[in-house]
Design a protein around this motif. Structure first.
Motif, PDB file in Angstrom:
ATOM      1  N   ASN A   1       0.830  -1.203   0.000  1.00  0.00           N
ATOM      2  CA  ASN A   1       0.000   0.000   0.000  1.00  0.00           C
ATOM      3  C   ASN A   1       0.864   1.253   0.000  1.00  0.00           C
ATOM      4  O   ASN A   1       1.954   1.262   0.588  1.00  0.00           O
ATOM      5  CB  ASN A   1      -0.917   0.032   1.226  1.00  0.00           C
ATOM      6  N   LEU A   2       0.368   2.291  -0.644  1.00  0.00           N
ATOM      7  CA  LEU A   2       1.080   3.557  -0.671  1.00  0.00           C
ATOM      8  C   LEU A   2       1.087   4.186   0.714  1.00  0.00           C
ATOM      9  O   LEU A   2       0.062   4.268   1.386  1.00  0.00           O
ATOM     10  CB  LEU A   2       0.426   4.516  -1.669  1.00  0.00           C
ATOM     11  N   ASN A   3       2.260   4.635   1.140  1.00  0.00           N
ATOM     12  CA  ASN A   3       2.396   5.312   2.428  1.00  0.00           C
ATOM     13  C   ASN A   3       1.617   6.629   2.393  1.00  0.00           C
ATOM     14  O   ASN A   3       1.877   7.496   1.560  1.00  0.00           O
ATOM     15  CB  ASN A   3       3.879   5.565   2.711  1.00  0.00           C
ATOM     16  N   GLU A   4       0.670   6.777   3.306  1.00  0.00           N
ATOM     17  CA  GLU A   4      -0.186   7.962   3.310  1.00  0.00           C
ATOM     18  C   GLU A   4       0.592   9.237   3.607  1.00  0.00           C
ATOM     19  O   GLU A   4       0.156  10.334   3.258  1.00  0.00           O
ATOM     20  CB  GLU A   4      -1.301   7.788   4.355  1.00  0.00           C
ATOM     21  N   HIS A   5       1.745   9.115   4.241  1.00  0.00           N
ATOM     22  CA  HIS A   5       2.498  10.300   4.657  1.00  0.00           C
ATOM     23  C   HIS A   5       3.672  10.616   3.714  1.00  0.00           C
ATOM     24  O   HIS A   5       4.496  11.460   4.040  1.00  0.00           O
ATOM     25  CB  HIS A   5       3.019  10.102   6.086  1.00  0.00           C
TER      26      HIS A   5
ATOM     27  N   THR B   1       5.918  12.090   0.792  1.00  0.00           N
ATOM     28  CA  THR B   1       6.022  13.360   0.064  1.00  0.00           C
ATOM     29  C   THR B   1       7.179  13.254  -0.925  1.00  0.00           C
ATOM     30  O   THR B   1       8.053  12.385  -0.807  1.00  0.00           O
ATOM     31  CB  THR B   1       6.298  14.544   1.014  1.00  0.00           C
TER      32      THR B   1
ATOM     33  N   GLU C   1       9.606   3.547   6.708  1.00  0.00           N
ATOM     34  CA  GLU C   1       8.559   3.580   5.684  1.00  0.00           C
ATOM     35  C   GLU C   1       8.774   4.753   4.744  1.00  0.00           C
ATOM     36  O   GLU C   1       8.878   5.897   5.189  1.00  0.00           O
ATOM     37  CB  GLU C   1       7.183   3.668   6.339  1.00  0.00           C
TER      38      GLU C   1
ATOM     39  N   THR D   1       4.277   0.271   1.787  1.00  0.00           N
ATOM     40  CA  THR D   1       4.366  -0.506   3.021  1.00  0.00           C
ATOM     41  C   THR D   1       3.558  -1.788   2.850  1.00  0.00           C
ATOM     42  O   THR D   1       2.518  -1.795   2.194  1.00  0.00           O
ATOM     43  CB  THR D   1       3.833   0.284   4.225  1.00  0.00           C
TER      44      THR D   1
ATOM     45  N   LYS E   1       1.116  -4.497   4.107  1.00  0.00           N
ATOM     46  CA  LYS E   1       0.031  -4.533   5.082  1.00  0.00           C
ATOM     47  C   LYS E   1      -0.671  -5.888   5.063  1.00  0.00           C
ATOM     48  O   LYS E   1      -0.886  -6.475   4.009  1.00  0.00           O
ATOM     49  CB  LYS E   1      -0.999  -3.432   4.785  1.00  0.00           C
TER      50      LYS E   1
END
Length: 231
Positions: A65-69, A71, A184, A188, A190
């Motif tokens: 999954n794409l790391n939400e944080h 940048t 991360e 990541t 999951k």
């Protein structure tokens, strides 16, 4: 960066004092040709890393999954860390020392020495010194990869292909799949379950054995020996 400049300076001194050569003998020119070799190497190991990571996810029944944080700045800083660490190792293990060894002892012995040194070095960089099983596994995996990259240097007479092969793996492994010391980054893993003994063995073989063997096959069959081309 200061460390890299120190290594470059020492490399230049060694080449000049021992072989009466300039640092350009590490194969930076012609730049266009070397850049193509770099990108080919980068793509090959990058693709292999993607395949091994998705195999691990499949075996674990997990998802990337794409790391939400994440940048752009984080990605750039991680990529720059990969570049610096890879370039440092390439200059040490596939740079002036390997060039000098090849001139003095020939390719076969020099490549083997480089591979053994690379495997032993990773006992310390991975922090496995004293754990016999981990030392054996790390030595096999990194030693084989070191052999492939040293052979690539020997055949192309350039540091650029091994640099690309090395950076392609490290960038995808550390930055894209967040397996490195930076934590991360882009993706990541999951969910899923712990691997069984057989699944763990398959995962190990694919990442630390099969990948370097495939790179060795690529170097053997598809990389032209430039000393033969120029003879």
């Amino acid at each position: 960066m200061i460390g890299i400049l120190v290594i470059i300076t020492l490399s230049w001194l060694l080449l000049y004092l021992i072989e009466k050569k300039q640092i350009l003998v590490l194969g930076l020119l012609p730049f266009g040709k070397r850049l193509i070799q770099f990108f080919i190497g980068f793509l090959i190991t990058g693709i292999l890393c993607i395949l091994t990571q998705y195999l691990e996810a499949y075996l674990k029944s997990a998802n990337w999954n794409l790391n939400e944080h994440i940048t752009g700045n984080i990605i750039l800083r991680s990529f720059w860390w990969d570049v610096k660490s890879v370039l440092t190792e390439e200059l040490i293990f596939r740079g002036a020392l390997l060039y000098i060894f090849i001139q003095k002892m020939g390719s076969r012995k020099s490549i083997l020495i480089s591979a053994i040194a690379f495997g032993i070095y990773h006992w310390f960089s991975y922090g496995v010194l004293g754990n016999l099983l981990a030392m054996i596994l790390v030595f096999i995996g990194t030693g084989l990869m070191g052999y492939a990259w040293a052979w690539a240097f020997s055949k192309t007479k350039s540091i650029m292909l091994p640099f690309g092969l090395h950076l392609g793996w490290n960038f995808f492994y550390n930055t894209i799949f967040s397996k490195g010391p930076l934590g991360e980054v882009v993706l990541t893993l999951k969910g899923g379950t712990e691997l069984s003994d057989w699944a763990s063995l398959l995962n190990f073989i694919s990442g630390l054995v099969l990948v370097p063997i495939l790179v060795i096959i690529y170097v053997y069959y598809f990389v032209k020996d430039e000393s033969e081309m120029n003879s």
